[in-house]
Design a protein around this motif. Structure first.
Motif, PDB file in Angstrom:
ATOM      1  N   ARG A  53       0.982  -1.164  -0.015  1.00 10.03           N
ATOM      2  CA  ARG A  53      -0.058   0.068  -0.183  1.00 10.03           C
ATOM      3  C   ARG A  53       0.900   1.169   0.105  1.00 10.03           C
ATOM      4  O   ARG A  53       2.077   1.323   0.701  1.00 10.03           O
ATOM      5  N   ALA A  55       0.445   5.774  -0.183  1.00  6.87           N
ATOM      6  CA  ALA A  55      -0.065   6.966  -0.123  1.00  6.87           C
ATOM      7  C   ALA A  55      -0.960   7.303  -1.521  1.00  6.87           C
ATOM      8  O   ALA A  55      -0.161   6.766  -2.511  1.00  6.87           O
ATOM      9  N   TRP A  56      -2.042   7.948  -1.508  1.00 11.39           N
ATOM     10  CA  TRP A  56      -2.455   8.261  -2.570  1.00 11.39           C
ATOM     11  C   TRP A  56      -1.524   9.066  -3.421  1.00 11.39           C
ATOM     12  O   TRP A  56      -0.859  10.040  -3.002  1.00 11.39           O
ATOM     13  N   TRP A 171      -0.432   4.766  -9.921  1.00 10.03           N
ATOM     14  CA  TRP A 171      -1.784   5.279  -9.113  1.00 10.03           C
ATOM     15  C   TRP A 171      -2.846   5.711  -9.876  1.00 10.03           C
ATOM     16  O   TRP A 171      -2.917   6.283 -10.846  1.00 10.03           O
ATOM     17  N   LYS A 173      -6.503   8.159  -9.688  1.00 11.02           N
ATOM     18  CA  LYS A 173      -7.020   9.325  -9.203  1.00 11.02           C
ATOM     19  C   LYS A 173      -8.201   8.967  -8.452  1.00 11.02           C
ATOM     20  O   LYS A 173      -9.140   9.538  -8.745  1.00 11.02           O
ATOM     21  N   PHE A 174      -7.955   8.403  -7.170  1.00 13.23           N
ATOM     22  CA  PHE A 174      -9.206   8.178  -6.308  1.00 13.23           C
ATOM     23  C   PHE A 174      -9.545   9.587  -5.529  1.00 13.23           C
ATOM     24  O   PHE A 174      -8.691  10.281  -5.162  1.00 13.23           O
ATOM     25  N   ASN A 176     -10.968  11.843  -2.288  1.00  9.87           N
ATOM     26  CA  ASN A 176     -10.603  11.769  -0.843  1.00  9.87           C
ATOM     27  C   ASN A 176      -9.347  10.854  -0.343  1.00  9.87           C
ATOM     28  O   ASN A 176      -9.320  10.263   0.500  1.00  9.87           O
ATOM     29  N   ALA A 177      -8.383  11.215  -1.070  1.00 10.35           N
ATOM     30  CA  ALA A 177      -7.013  10.543  -0.699  1.00 10.35           C
ATOM     31  C   ALA A 177      -6.932   9.152  -0.291  1.00 10.35           C
ATOM     32  O   ALA A 177      -6.154   8.912   0.840  1.00 10.35           O
ATOM     33  N   GLU A 178      -7.618   8.184  -0.882  1.00  7.16           N
ATOM     34  CA  GLU A 178      -7.586   6.571  -0.505  1.00  7.16           C
ATOM     35  C   GLU A 178      -5.992   6.266  -0.938  1.00  7.16           C
ATOM     36  O   GLU A 178      -5.650   6.798  -1.607  1.00  7.16           O
ATOM     37  N   GLN A 179      -5.764   5.212  -0.083  1.00  7.34           N
ATOM     38  CA  GLN A 179      -4.356   4.708  -0.306  1.00  7.34           C
ATOM     39  C   GLN A 179      -4.633   3.534  -1.673  1.00  7.34           C
ATOM     40  O   GLN A 179      -5.735   3.301  -2.034  1.00  7.34           O
ATOM     41  N   GLU A 180      -3.337   3.619  -2.308  1.00  8.85           N
ATOM     42  CA  GLU A 180      -3.172   2.931  -3.594  1.00  8.85           C
ATOM     43  C   GLU A 180      -2.907   1.460  -2.842  1.00  8.85           C
ATOM     44  O   GLU A 180      -2.087   1.344  -2.184  1.00  8.85           O
TER      45      GLU A 180
END
Length: 190
Positions: A53, A55-56, A171, A173-174, A176-180
């Motif tokens: 995992r 970070a976004w 990555w 582009k989700f 709400n800054a979800e984890q990748e």
């Protein structure tokens, strides 16, 4: 196994803990708990989920071309097996026993790619995926079984034809800054 003469109509009563097995014209009964992989008694239903995992907006590791390379693993999401952990990308503390493994690995811009599951102690290859060609993005899935002995540790490795900063996934582009999530491993204790 017992001869099916105890069930003359070749039918098991409801709620029976046995299964019918036919060999030619002869019928046998077997206890369900003695069948391999049976969740009602053959396995203990414990599992671990391990992932890479980030970070976004953060890419996974840059790929190395044409060499089997250790895959970074960062997170133990769940562990009902007990004690399974990751140290420098190596899966450690797996209790001795038999396991089923399912791996999904993202690739992007890697061209020819494959993954394998390796015993870190001696480098022996336990499982290898099919090779897949990626012009852009996709994933490789690998499934199989392996045995762990006392003190064994394991690694996921990849190979690809091309070095790329986003070779192991790009990555998404989700909002709400979800984890990748770039790698997902499910270990099931049998």
């Amino acid at each position: 196994m017992a001869l099916i003469s105890e069930f003359p109509n070749k039918v098991l009563p409801n709620g029976s803990d046995k299964v019918l097995i036919q060999s030619g014209d002869t019928y046998y009964s077997a206890e369900l708990e003695n069948l391999p992989g049976n969740s009602s008694g053959g396995g203990d239903n414990s599992y671990a989920i391990l992932q890479d995992r980030k970070a976004w907006g953060v890419f996974p590791q840059t790929t190395v071309a044409n060499a089997w390379t250790d895959r970074q693993l960062t997170t133990v999401v769940a562990d009902t097996i007990g004690g399974v952990s990751i140290s420098s990308g190596v899966i450690i503390n797996i209790p001795p026993g038999n396991y089923r493994i399912s791996v999904v690995q993202a690739f992007y811009d890697g061209w020819g790619s494959a993954i394998r599951f390796v015993k870190a102690n001696d480098g022996s290859v336990l499982l290898r995926s099919i090779g897949v060609w990626f012009d852009s993005g996709g994933s490789i899935t690998m499934r199989g079984r392996f045995s762990a002995g006392a003190g064994d540790s394991f690694k996921l490795q990849y190979i690809t034809n091309r070095s790329s900063v986003q070779g192991l996934g790009s990555w998404v582009k989700f909002p709400n800054a979800e984890q990748e999530i770039y790698t997902d491993i499910l270990l099931e204790k049998l």
